[in-house]
Design a protein around this motif. Structure first.
Motif, PDB file in Angstrom:
ATOM      1  N   CYS A 104      13.202  72.787 -74.501  1.00  0.00           N
ATOM      2  CA  CYS A 104      13.303  73.423 -73.185  1.00  0.00           C
ATOM      3  C   CYS A 104      12.748  72.490 -72.106  1.00  0.00           C
ATOM      4  N   ALA A 105      11.563  71.909 -72.374  1.00  0.00           N
ATOM      5  CA  ALA A 105      10.955  70.976 -71.422  1.00  0.00           C
ATOM      6  C   ALA A 105      11.852  69.755 -71.216  1.00  0.00           C
ATOM      7  N   MET A 106      12.448  69.298 -72.304  1.00  0.00           N
ATOM      8  CA  MET A 106      13.342  68.138 -72.240  1.00  0.00           C
ATOM      9  C   MET A 106      14.544  68.435 -71.342  1.00  0.00           C
ATOM     10  N   LEU A 107      15.163  69.590 -71.533  1.00  0.00           N
ATOM     11  CA  LEU A 107      16.343  69.963 -70.749  1.00  0.00           C
ATOM     12  C   LEU A 107      16.003  70.100 -69.264  1.00  0.00           C
TER      13      LEU A 107
ATOM     14  N   VAL B  48       6.766  77.256 -70.374  1.00  0.00           N
ATOM     15  CA  VAL B  48       7.722  76.270 -69.861  1.00  0.00           C
ATOM     16  C   VAL B  48       9.027  76.961 -69.455  1.00  0.00           C
ATOM     17  N   ILE B  49       9.258  78.161 -69.966  1.00  0.00           N
ATOM     18  CA  ILE B  49      10.456  78.931 -69.622  1.00  0.00           C
ATOM     19  C   ILE B  49      10.536  79.189 -68.113  1.00  0.00           C
ATOM     20  N   ILE B  50       9.373  79.313 -67.449  1.00  0.00           N
ATOM     21  CA  ILE B  50       9.368  79.528 -66.000  1.00  0.00           C
ATOM     22  C   ILE B  50      10.135  78.392 -65.314  1.00  0.00           C
ATOM     23  N   GLY B  51       9.877  77.173 -65.785  1.00  0.00           N
ATOM     24  CA  GLY B  51      10.570  76.022 -65.232  1.00  0.00           C
ATOM     25  C   GLY B  51      12.073  76.128 -65.435  1.00  0.00           C
ATOM     26  N   SER B  52      12.464  76.580 -66.633  1.00  0.00           N
ATOM     27  CA  SER B  52      13.898  76.668 -66.910  1.00  0.00           C
ATOM     28  C   SER B  52      14.550  77.751 -66.054  1.00  0.00           C
TER      29      SER B  52
END
Lengths: 485, 97
Positions: A104-107, B48-52
């Motif tokens: 997810c961080a990579m994308l 990290v989902i917040i970023g997505s």
């Protein structure tokens, strides 16, 4: 404006729940509550972002149907996977979910890079770059994107390999000079990162090269590390993903991502070190030690040297021995987990207790595939918490024990850890089962343990081998003891 | 470099403080809880989902929409799977009262 402040307050509350959650997770009586508190904080942070987030120009987020679609798909799959997984496969599952976070961080980094690339192409943007400081700010942003991507993709590919190893799909592999190649690769990644950030042209080329090499690095990094050390690696990759999430927080100036990411990054790193200490090894040793490869070579050279013969014993003799013992200590290992024998071992324990035998479990800190693996498993079958005794406490008790029953454990009772400096597990504290009057070892075969080394214990005069699948053997044992009346 | 630090001073403070908080939190945890703790921490970095979500909500190109969607799915897997697995592990400890 009010929306923004409301969102910031939600983020603050979420950050506090993460801290409290981790705090509560550290104590058996509050652990479950801690997990739920953190989950609640995560929930409000997610929905707060969806409904309240506005960009610099005050625009709300678009594509809400797609966002909810993604959330729904992820929730259904994640929920089912987490509910369906066997307790024995827990470690792999954690590794898999960790890899998802890394990906997810990579994308996110890839998309943000493309975004920068496309705005770069507009004449207006180039004009804006001529303002002093604007270029430096852009480069800073690029660096954060790159670092987030590197760590995220290492964590992703590394976790996938760790998952493959734990589930037996990927074998340990190492080749000569691998450590040097890894270090070299890391240096190359950093050099190309510099190119992608500072280079005037072909930024895209360097960026995707860094991406590919980072994924490769994750694979090469985990590949040579022995299966027995996987918990440590997963814990380390876990903290990597935390750091990757924190880079995302930096990128969006998002405090809750920063807090969550850094908390996991630092707590995870410390947890990794604590785990290494439990095995009496240093982190460096785990990472460079080539546990798997070295172990196999050592096995070949040392197995011939054992004196004495293997003594086999059947279930009925074992039953008599245990029934008339005063004190029995059970040493569970991964074999117990694989055979799903946690319920029958509890049955054996209650049966012996009803016959007046004192029964305890000796829990080695790294028995199974993860620290605490055995505790979780035995707790599942209702074994009383105070019967599970940790290594330091139980070791002096072996001398007063009549029978030790080793169920599917191997490396944690291998005397080579004490006596053979050339052994790859030398220095790891072990359970002193030899001090007991009788040692019964239940194993499926004479195959070596996870570290791939022979066990001298099996050849000792005190030791008898009870071959067979743990569940079957223990079931037999239970019925034999019952038959004795 | 200096201007970068100056601009992000608040965030840098936050990072340094959180490093210490993280270390303090894990200080004296019994080894029994290492696995659930790792699993719980695993769920928390799912933040990290917040970023997505932000990336997805601002995406216009098809390719970023596709990648963003994938990122949201993967992030959700991390969060939901992480918390549910941890809860399942801890459920077993709770029975022991």
């Amino acid at each position: 404006m009010t929306l923004q402040i409301t969102l910031q307050i939600i983020y603050l509350i979420a950050s506090v729940t993460f801290i409290l959650g981790l705090k509560f997770l550290g104590n058996p009586s509050t652990a479950r509550k801690g997990n739920l508190i953190a989950a609640f904080g995560m929930g409000i942070a997610i929905f707060g972002t969806i409904f309240l987030y506005t960009d610099a120009n005050g625009h709300h987020l678009k594509n809400l149907p797609l966002i909810f679609g993604g959330l729904a798909v992820g929730t259904v799959i994640g929920w089912l996977a987490a509910k369906k997984v066997q307790m024995t496969a827990m470690p792999e599952m954690v590794s898999l979910f960790n890899g998802m976070g890394g990906a997810c961080a990579m994308l996110i980094s890839i998309i943000e890079f493309q975004h920068i690339q496309s705005t770069f192409a507009e004449p207006m943007a180039i004009a804006a770059l001529l303002i002093p400081g604007a270029s430096a700010a852009l480069k800073g942003r690029l660096l954060i994107i790159l670092l987030g991507m590197i760590i995220g993709s290492i964590s992703f590919s590394g976790s996938m390999i760790a998952y493959g190893k734990l589930s037996g799909k990927v074998k340990d592999k190492s080749f000569g000079f691998q450590q040097f190649i890894n270090i070299g690769l890391l240096a190359v990644i950093l050099a190309f990162t510099w190119m992608a950030m500072m280079g005037e042209s072909n930024q895209e080329f360097w960026f995707y090269l860094v991406l590919a090499l980072s994924l490769l690095y994750g694979i090469l990094f985990v590949m040579p590390i022995g299966g027995a050390d996987m918990p440590v690696v997963i814990s380390l990759l876990n903290s990597f993903t935390g750091v990757a999430a924190a880079f995302g927080g930096f990128l969006y100036d998002n405090k809750v991502m920063l807090v969550g990411g850094i908390l996991v990054g630092s707590a995870g790193t410390l947890l990794t070190i604590v785990m290494c200490k439990a095995m009496n090894r240093s982190l460096l040793n785990v990472l460079i030690g080539n546990f798997g490869g070295g172990g196999k070579a050592a096995a070949a050279s040392s197995s011939a040297g054992f004196e004495g013969a293997i003594k086999e014993v059947n279930a009925s003799d074992t039953a008599i021995l245990m029934k008339y013992a005063k004190k029995v200590i059970i040493v569970p290992g991964y074999g117990l987990a694989v055979a799903q024998a946690q319920h029958v071992v509890h049955e054996l324990e209650t049966l012996l207790e009803s016959e007046g035998v004192e029964v305890k479990y000796a829990i080695h800190p790294v028995a199974g595939r993860m620290p605490g693996h055995m505790n979780v498993l035995l707790a599942e079958s209702n074994v009383s918490y105070d019967k599970l005794v940790e290594m330091e406490e139980i070791n002096p008790e072996f001398a007063t024990t009549d029978v030790v029953l080793v169920v599917g454990a191997n490396d944690v009772v291998n005397p080579a850890a004490k006596t053979d400096p050339s052994s790859p597990i030398y220095g790891m504290p072990i359970l002193d089962v030899e001090a007991a009057a009788h040692v019964i070892v239940n194993k499926r075969s004479m195959k070596a343990g996870y570290a791939g080394i022979e066990n001298e214990l099996f050849y000792k005069p005190k030791t008898s081998m009870l071959f067979g699948d743990a569940k079957k053997a223990l079931n037999q044992l239970v019925s034999e003891i019952k038959a004795l009346g | 470099m200096l201007s970068f630090i100056n601009e992000h001073l608040q965030l840098i403070y936050l990072i340094v403080l959180m490093v210490f908080v993280g270390i303090e939190l894990i200080g004296h945890v019994p080894s029994v809880l290492h696995t659930p703790l790792m699993s719980g921490a695993n769920a928390i970095h799912g933040v990290v989902i917040i970023g997505s979500i932000i990336v997805m909500g601002e995406a216009t190109h098809t390719i970023s929409l596709v990648l963003g969607f994938l990122a949201v799915v993967l992030g959700t897997l991390n969060v939901v799977g992480g918390f549910v697995v941890t809860d399942r592990m801890l459920e077993m400890f709770k029975k022991k009262k």
